[in-house]
Enzyme design. Structure first.
Site, PDB file in Angstrom:
ATOM      1  N   LEU A   1       0.870  -1.089   0.031  1.00 44.04           N
ATOM      2  CA  LEU A   1      -0.085  -0.045  -0.013  1.00 44.04           C
ATOM      3  C   LEU A   1       0.722   1.500   0.062  1.00 44.04           C
ATOM      4  CD1 LEU A   1      -3.001   0.781  -0.025  1.00 44.04           C
ATOM      5  CD2 LEU A   1      -2.870   1.100   2.523  1.00 44.04           C
ATOM      6  N   TYR A   2       1.973   1.175   0.624  1.00 45.03           N
ATOM      7  CA  TYR A   2       2.979   2.228   0.511  1.00 45.03           C
ATOM      8  C   TYR A   2       3.401   2.553  -1.045  1.00 45.03           C
ATOM      9  CZ  TYR A   2       7.482   4.769   0.373  1.00 45.03           C
ATOM     10  OH  TYR A   2       8.480   5.746   0.320  1.00 45.03           O
ATOM     11  N   ALA A   3       3.397   1.684  -1.756  1.00 42.19           N
ATOM     12  CA  ALA A   3       3.721   1.823  -3.232  1.00 42.19           C
ATOM     13  C   ALA A   3       2.531   2.374  -3.842  1.00 42.19           C
ATOM     14  CB  ALA A   3       4.153   0.652  -3.710  1.00 42.19           C
TER      15      ALA A   3
ATOM     16  N   SER B   1       0.009   4.265  -2.531  1.00 41.10           N
ATOM     17  CA  SER B   1      -0.094   5.552  -2.242  1.00 41.10           C
ATOM     18  C   SER B   1       0.768   6.553  -3.010  1.00 41.10           C
ATOM     19  CB  SER B   1       0.079   5.745  -0.556  1.00 41.10           C
ATOM     20  OG  SER B   1       1.289   5.532  -0.441  1.00 41.10           O
TER      21      SER B   1
END
Length: 355
Positions: free
Chosen positions: A170-172, A174
């Site tokens: 989810l970091y990527a 976002s």
């Protein structure tokens, strides 16, 4: 006399434009603090924003900030990007000309257990920055993206023209969202925006959750280090000074529409809007075991290793194609891993007062 006055006005405007007010978010962070020092050194006025969260020990953030908080051209605001009113007030009160957004919830692995934190900080918070830039006519927004956006892609080296539709965390996701959001604002409001995909930034004053910090601490304490993917990771490790140099060069050259952009065969790194993307990496992929060897050499001590499988969310390899950066800014990161790791170790020993 009229000509003389015109010359004075011209040079006055040149001086004002040369030394501008820059709003930097994440100004107590690893990259943000280093950028503050660089821009203050050349004479810019800096408004720094940081929420000083406890994702890692806030003491390190305070020590980073201590390096520049008393500078006469620096103003620090302890506010959160999620606070829309506080962000709007920062723009309206201090009237920056340029913005560098480096504030974000970082960490691939942390995003697996705490996904909503990334939505709030990296997406909602970035939307507030975009709104500030829109309403207060910012000349250029530069924002941090990440090599993690390349996700499941295995075509090497990674190019801004590659497909990035398959993020692994989810970091990527976002950060990919930030790139899309920025394009929308560039298209609708003619806001110049440039996204920089950072490749594994390391160096003095780095984050304690990153491998170099963890490995150094463990080796000095005679504890084993966790080596994922059995050491077969490859990373395009990029030294902090090289990252900062890239940001400064990009900041000073606002994004422009690409006159050659073709909607039938679109370039993923540019647009008909004033929007563009660049990789910032050393263009040299290093195996994790070689990175560890450089650290062992700098410490004069061998590491004990726990060999572990690839973790969920991790990208096995990264390798930056920086052709666009070289072409448009005549710049390419150059600090070697051996030199950069040695610089980090020297700082770390001093930071912890280890002799």
């Amino acid at each position: 006399m009229i000509i003389f006055k015109s010359i004075i006005v011209f040079f006055a405007k040149y001086i004002i434009d040369s030394f501008m007010t820059v709003l930097i978010t994440g100004s107590a962070g690893f990259v943000g603090s280093a950028l503050c020092l660089r821009l203050l050194d050349r004479g810019d006025q800096i408004v720094g924003i940081d929420n000083h969260n406890n994702y890692y020990d806030p003491k390190l953030k305070e020590l980073r900030l201590k390096r520049h908080i008393d500078h006469p051209n620096y103003l620090h605001l302890r506010i959160d990007l999620n606070d829309a009113k506080a962000i709007d007030k920062a723009f309206s009160s201090h009237k920056p000309k340029m913005v560098v957004n480096l504030a974000a919830q970082a960490g691939v692995r942390y995003s697996i257990e705490n996904p909503l934190v990334y939505v709030n900080s990296n997406i909602l918070g970035f939307a507030h920055i975009l709104e500030g830039c829109r309403h207060y006519k910012i000349k250029h927004l530069v924002y941090a993206s990440t090599s993690s956006v390349y996700g499941a892609n295995t075509q090497m080296p990674f190019s801004v023209n590659d497909n990035v539709d398959h993020p692994l965390s989810l970091y990527a996701a976002s950060k990919k969202s930030n790139e899309l959001m920025a394009h929308t604002y560039s298209h609708l409001y003619n806001l110049p925006t440039t996204g920089l995909r950072f490749f594994t930034v390391y160096g003095p004053w780095g984050r304690p959750d990153m491998a170099l910090f963890k490995f150094t601490k463990a080796i000095l304490e005679d504890k084993p280090i966790d080596v994922f993917n059995h050491g077969k990771h490859r990373r395009d490790f990029t030294y902090i000074d090289d990252i900062v140099e890239g940001i400064v060069r990009v900041l000073d050259k606002p994004a422009l529409p690409d006159p050659n952009w073709n909607s039938k065969n679109p370039n993923s790194g540019t647009s008909k809007a004033p929007w563009c993307l660049y990789n910032i990496g050393r263009n040299h992929s290093v195996e994790l075991m070689d990175y560890i060897a450089a650290l062992e050499k700098a410490l004069g001590k061998k590491a004990k290793m726990n060999m572990l499988p690839l973790q969920p969310g991790d990208v096995p390899d990264t390798y930056a194609n920086v052709d666009a950066l070289v072409k448009n800014f005549n710049y390419k990161p150059k600090i070697s891993v051996d030199e950069g790791v040695n610089n980090f170790v020297n700082w770390y020993l001093k930071y912890l007062n280890i002799k």
